[in-house]
Design an enzyme around this catalytic site. Structure first.
Site, PDB file in Angstrom:
ATOM      1  N   ARG A   1      11.982  -1.199  10.629  1.00  0.00           N
ATOM      2  CA  ARG A   1      10.946  -0.642  11.498  1.00  0.00           C
ATOM      3  C   ARG A   1      10.850  -1.449  12.781  1.00  0.00           C
ATOM      4  NH1 ARG A   1       5.397   0.386   8.285  1.00  0.00           N
ATOM      5  NH2 ARG A   1       4.571  -0.599  10.156  1.00  0.00           N
TER       6      ARG A   1
ATOM      7  N   ARG B   1      -9.148   0.755   9.372  1.00  0.00           N
ATOM      8  CA  ARG B   1      -8.562  -0.554   9.664  1.00  0.00           C
ATOM      9  C   ARG B   1      -9.576  -1.487  10.312  1.00  0.00           C
ATOM     10  NH1 ARG B   1      -2.907   0.465   9.115  1.00  0.00           N
ATOM     11  NH2 ARG B   1      -1.605  -1.044  10.086  1.00  0.00           N
TER      12      ARG B   1
ATOM     13  N   ARG C   1      11.880  -5.914   4.917  1.00  0.00           N
ATOM     14  CA  ARG C   1      11.689  -4.491   4.615  1.00  0.00           C
ATOM     15  C   ARG C   1      12.684  -3.608   5.368  1.00  0.00           C
ATOM     16  NH1 ARG C   1       5.698  -2.179   5.045  1.00  0.00           N
ATOM     17  NH2 ARG C   1       5.850  -2.644   7.250  1.00  0.00           N
TER      18      ARG C   1
ATOM     19  N   ARG D   1       0.334  -8.568  13.732  1.00  0.00           N
ATOM     20  CA  ARG D   1      -0.272  -7.588  12.816  1.00  0.00           C
ATOM     21  C   ARG D   1      -1.078  -8.303  11.733  1.00  0.00           C
ATOM     22  NH1 ARG D   1       4.864  -4.950  11.042  1.00  0.00           N
ATOM     23  NH2 ARG D   1       3.651  -3.677   9.610  1.00  0.00           N
TER      24      ARG D   1
ATOM     25  N   LYS E   1       0.838  -1.211   0.000  1.00  0.00           N
ATOM     26  CA  LYS E   1       0.000   0.000   0.000  1.00  0.00           C
ATOM     27  C   LYS E   1       0.868   1.255   0.000  1.00  0.00           C
ATOM     28  CE  LYS E   1      -2.211  -0.842   3.906  1.00  0.00           C
ATOM     29  NZ  LYS E   1      -1.567  -2.081   4.382  1.00  0.00           N
TER      30      LYS E   1
HETATM   31  P1  AMP Z   1       1.203   0.701   9.289  1.00  0.00           P
HETATM   32  O1  AMP Z   1       2.385   1.546   9.013  1.00  0.00           O
HETATM   33  O2  AMP Z   1      -0.014   1.137   8.509  1.00  0.00           O
HETATM   34  O3  AMP Z   1       1.479  -0.776   9.141  1.00  0.00           O
HETATM   35  O4  AMP Z   1       0.802   0.930  10.841  1.00  0.00           O
HETATM   36  C1  AMP Z   1       1.707   0.622  11.867  1.00  0.00           C
HETATM   37  C2  AMP Z   1       0.966   0.523  13.195  1.00  0.00           C
HETATM   38  O5  AMP Z   1       0.323   1.766  13.487  1.00  0.00           O
HETATM   39  C3  AMP Z   1      -0.152  -0.517  13.228  1.00  0.00           C
HETATM   40  O6  AMP Z   1       0.309  -1.827  13.527  1.00  0.00           O
HETATM   41  C4  AMP Z   1      -1.041   0.051  14.340  1.00  0.00           C
HETATM   42  O7  AMP Z   1      -0.488  -0.199  15.626  1.00  0.00           O
HETATM   43  C5  AMP Z   1      -0.944   1.559  14.092  1.00  0.00           C
HETATM   44  N1  AMP Z   1      -1.991   2.013  13.143  1.00  0.00           N
HETATM   45  C6  AMP Z   1      -1.819   2.528  11.896  1.00  0.00           C
HETATM   46  N2  AMP Z   1      -2.991   2.862  11.335  1.00  0.00           N
HETATM   47  C7  AMP Z   1      -3.938   2.546  12.263  1.00  0.00           C
HETATM   48  C8  AMP Z   1      -5.368   2.633  12.272  1.00  0.00           C
HETATM   49  N3  AMP Z   1      -6.069   3.119  11.228  1.00  0.00           N
HETATM   50  N4  AMP Z   1      -6.010   2.225  13.407  1.00  0.00           N
HETATM   51  C9  AMP Z   1      -5.338   1.763  14.480  1.00  0.00           C
HETATM   52  N5  AMP Z   1      -4.009   1.631  14.518  1.00  0.00           N
HETATM   53  C10 AMP Z   1      -3.302   2.019  13.416  1.00  0.00           C
END
Ligand code: AMP
Length: 215
Positions: free
Chosen positions: A160, A88, A127, A171, A13
């Site tokens: 990360r 999400r 990554r 996740r 994404k």
């Molecule tokens: P991402 O970079 O999108 O994989 O997000 C990394 C982490 O941020 C996720 O594992 C969640 O802990 C938090 N996070 C990101 N977007 C959301 C969302 N829309 N709702 C809740 N937690 C989020």
């Protein structure tokens, strides 16, 4: 154009949203990036979000709603945006509706990047981000010259904090349990478009543009 990206962690994404942003001047609105910035700046919100992020759990709906409502009301989003990582879960999809109504914008599409689980695991564990340019690379898939170029230029390949195996499997389960139901939600709303998310980045990007009718 107003797009929501759906897809598991590691489905690409962020990478595809960055390409659309560069070519069509659409801001990529990533709740993950906004939350990581808040954690790095040690804001109160960042401190509240950090424990959930470290564990691979979702941050509470009210925290992310506040972030997204503020970001979408900024001037650069008035001509469209790409939502990457929001919504999400079903509650967030419902929360998003009045936010979009307030700014007078409706979604054009929800794009699902479809990728097999075993490939997702390699994408996530491999990554890395270049410490100087922010470029995304993968130690399993990126050409060796690209990886060498980072180190030759004095950059470091940073992983990360939540890309370790334990957090990754959490996740992915959170995705299956909470985020996957959004596929039906957006299908029922007539907005869902599915894109085969495996293969070369350029190839996937070409599929995505043709799905959206962009050239
Ligand atoms: P991402 O970079 O999108 O994989 O997000 C990394 C982490 O941020 C996720 O594992 C969640 O802990 C938090 N996070 C990101 N977007 C959301 C969302 N829309 N709702 C809740 N937690 C989020």
């Amino acid at each position: 154009m107003r797009i929501v990206f759906l897809g598991a962690p590691g489905s690409g994404k962020g990478t595809q949203a960055q390409r659309l942003m560069a070519d069509f001047n659409l801001p990529q609105v990533s709740t993950g990036d906004l939350l990581r910035a808040a954690v790095a700046d040690e804001t109160e919100l960042g401190q509240r979000a950090k424990t959930a992020m470290d564990a691979g759990e979702l941050v509470t709906d009210d925290i992310v709603l506040g972030i997204i409502a503020e970001r979408l009301s900024e001037a650069d989003c008035s001509n469209g945006f790409i939502l990457d990582g929001y919504p999400r879960n079903l509650q967030q999809a419902k929360d998003l509706e009045p936010v979009l109504a307030d700014i007078g914008q409706a979604l054009d599409a929800a794009l699902l990047l479809d990728v097999d689980m075993d490939i997702l695991m390699k994408r996530l564990t491999g990554r890395r981000t270049c410490s100087t340019t922010g470029k995304l690379l993968n130690i399993y898939f990126s050409p060796q010259e690209e990886i060498d170029a980072v180190t030759a230029a004095g950059g470091e390949l940073i992983q990360r904090a939540d890309d370790n195996e334990e957090t990754i499997s959490n996740r992915l389960s959170v995705y299956r349990e909470q985020t996957e139901p959004l596929i039906d939600y957006y299908r029922n709303a007539g907005l869902l478009q599915t894109i085969e998310g495996e293969g070369e980045i350029d190839e996937i990007y070409a599929r995505l543009k043709s799905t959206l009718g962009l050239s």
